[in-house]
Design a protein around this motif. Structure first.
Motif, PDB file in Angstrom:
ATOM      1  N   ILE A 184      -2.022  -3.737 -11.414  1.00 52.35           N
ATOM      2  CA  ILE A 184      -2.298  -4.816 -10.359  1.00 52.35           C
ATOM      3  C   ILE A 184      -1.930  -4.163  -8.996  1.00 52.35           C
ATOM      4  O   ILE A 184      -2.740  -4.371  -7.985  1.00 52.35           O
ATOM      5  CB  ILE A 184      -1.601  -5.901 -10.589  1.00 52.35           C
ATOM      6  N   ASP A 185      -0.785  -3.572  -8.992  1.00 57.27           N
ATOM      7  CA  ASP A 185      -0.387  -2.815  -7.835  1.00 57.27           C
ATOM      8  C   ASP A 185      -1.230  -1.917  -7.324  1.00 57.27           C
ATOM      9  O   ASP A 185      -1.658  -1.801  -6.173  1.00 57.27           O
ATOM     10  CB  ASP A 185       0.885  -2.341  -7.890  1.00 57.27           C
ATOM     11  N   ILE A 186      -1.875  -0.911  -8.340  1.00 55.02           N
ATOM     12  CA  ILE A 186      -3.110   0.072  -7.883  1.00 55.02           C
ATOM     13  C   ILE A 186      -3.926  -0.651  -7.547  1.00 55.02           C
ATOM     14  O   ILE A 186      -4.531  -0.076  -6.107  1.00 55.02           O
ATOM     15  CB  ILE A 186      -3.205   0.696  -9.095  1.00 55.02           C
ATOM     16  N   ILE A 212      -4.033  -3.452  -5.605  1.00 54.56           N
ATOM     17  CA  ILE A 212      -3.865  -4.088  -4.409  1.00 54.56           C
ATOM     18  C   ILE A 212      -3.896  -2.836  -3.309  1.00 54.56           C
ATOM     19  O   ILE A 212      -4.577  -3.199  -2.246  1.00 54.56           O
ATOM     20  CB  ILE A 212      -2.504  -4.760  -4.307  1.00 54.56           C
ATOM     21  N   VAL A 213      -3.238  -1.876  -3.606  1.00 50.74           N
ATOM     22  CA  VAL A 213      -3.134  -0.729  -2.785  1.00 50.74           C
ATOM     23  C   VAL A 213      -4.593  -0.149  -2.536  1.00 50.74           C
ATOM     24  O   VAL A 213      -4.968   0.253  -1.292  1.00 50.74           O
ATOM     25  CB  VAL A 213      -2.247   0.300  -3.330  1.00 50.74           C
ATOM     26  N   SER A 214      -5.319  -0.255  -3.605  1.00 50.76           N
ATOM     27  CA  SER A 214      -6.951   0.657  -3.493  1.00 50.76           C
ATOM     28  C   SER A 214      -7.831  -0.442  -2.294  1.00 50.76           C
ATOM     29  O   SER A 214      -8.431  -0.060  -1.545  1.00 50.76           O
ATOM     30  CB  SER A 214      -7.478   0.308  -4.613  1.00 50.76           C
ATOM     31  N   GLN A 215      -7.522  -1.935  -2.505  1.00 46.30           N
ATOM     32  CA  GLN A 215      -8.188  -2.683  -1.588  1.00 46.30           C
ATOM     33  C   GLN A 215      -7.788  -2.528  -0.257  1.00 46.30           C
ATOM     34  O   GLN A 215      -8.507  -2.626   0.869  1.00 46.30           O
ATOM     35  CB  GLN A 215      -7.942  -4.297  -1.996  1.00 46.30           C
ATOM     36  N   ARG A 216      -6.532  -2.361  -0.137  1.00 47.32           N
ATOM     37  CA  ARG A 216      -5.870  -2.069   1.240  1.00 47.32           C
ATOM     38  C   ARG A 216      -6.618  -0.938   2.008  1.00 47.32           C
ATOM     39  O   ARG A 216      -6.884  -0.734   2.996  1.00 47.32           O
ATOM     40  CB  ARG A 216      -4.415  -2.392   1.304  1.00 47.32           C
ATOM     41  N   ASP A 258       4.931  -4.036 -17.714  1.00 47.39           N
ATOM     42  CA  ASP A 258       5.136  -3.333 -16.516  1.00 47.39           C
ATOM     43  C   ASP A 258       3.683  -2.648 -16.386  1.00 47.39           C
ATOM     44  O   ASP A 258       3.546  -2.340 -14.940  1.00 47.39           O
ATOM     45  CB  ASP A 258       5.945  -2.341 -17.241  1.00 47.39           C
ATOM     46  N   HIS A 270       0.852  -3.600 -16.840  1.00 47.67           N
ATOM     47  CA  HIS A 270      -0.094  -4.651 -16.209  1.00 47.67           C
ATOM     48  C   HIS A 270       0.459  -4.690 -14.850  1.00 47.67           C
ATOM     49  O   HIS A 270      -0.637  -4.698 -13.893  1.00 47.67           O
ATOM     50  CB  HIS A 270      -0.069  -5.754 -16.960  1.00 47.67           C
ATOM     51  N   SER A 271       1.476  -4.808 -14.567  1.00 47.49           N
ATOM     52  CA  SER A 271       2.119  -4.791 -13.166  1.00 47.49           C
ATOM     53  C   SER A 271       1.607  -3.487 -12.177  1.00 47.49           C
ATOM     54  O   SER A 271       1.403  -3.712 -11.073  1.00 47.49           O
ATOM     55  CB  SER A 271       3.628  -5.090 -13.115  1.00 47.49           C
ATOM     56  N   VAL A 272       1.740  -2.548 -12.839  1.00 50.19           N
ATOM     57  CA  VAL A 272       1.283  -1.250 -12.220  1.00 50.19           C
ATOM     58  C   VAL A 272      -0.197  -1.368 -11.821  1.00 50.19           C
ATOM     59  O   VAL A 272      -0.470  -0.973 -10.829  1.00 50.19           O
ATOM     60  CB  VAL A 272       1.556  -0.087 -12.906  1.00 50.19           C
TER      61      VAL A 272
END
Length: 72
Positions: A55-57, A59-63, A49, A51-53
């Protein structure tokens, strides 16, 4: 995700409540072993979990960075 952790916490609380001061050491150790089993299962899930968080952070940072570049 939260349901998993709540369930594990409930199991640990239930097992800990079963430990009684007047029990013999073997009964206490059985309860403690069951608590460690729950924690061992939870440890792996925590890592997945977390690790998933991360990764999500990412992705959001890149966007957000792309959005800021477009706004300029």
């Amino acid at each position: 995700m939260a349901k998993r952790y709540i369930s594990a916490a409930d199991q640990i609380i239930k097992m800990a409540a079963e430990i009684q001061p007047d029990q013999d050491d073997d009964a206490d150790m059985e309860h403690i072993d069951r608590i460690y089993d729950v924690l061992a299962k939870l440890r792996r899930q925590l890592w997945v979990d977390f690790h998933s968080v991360l990764i999500d952070i990412g992705i959001v940072s890149q966007r957000m960075a792309k959005h800021e570049k477009r706004a300029r």
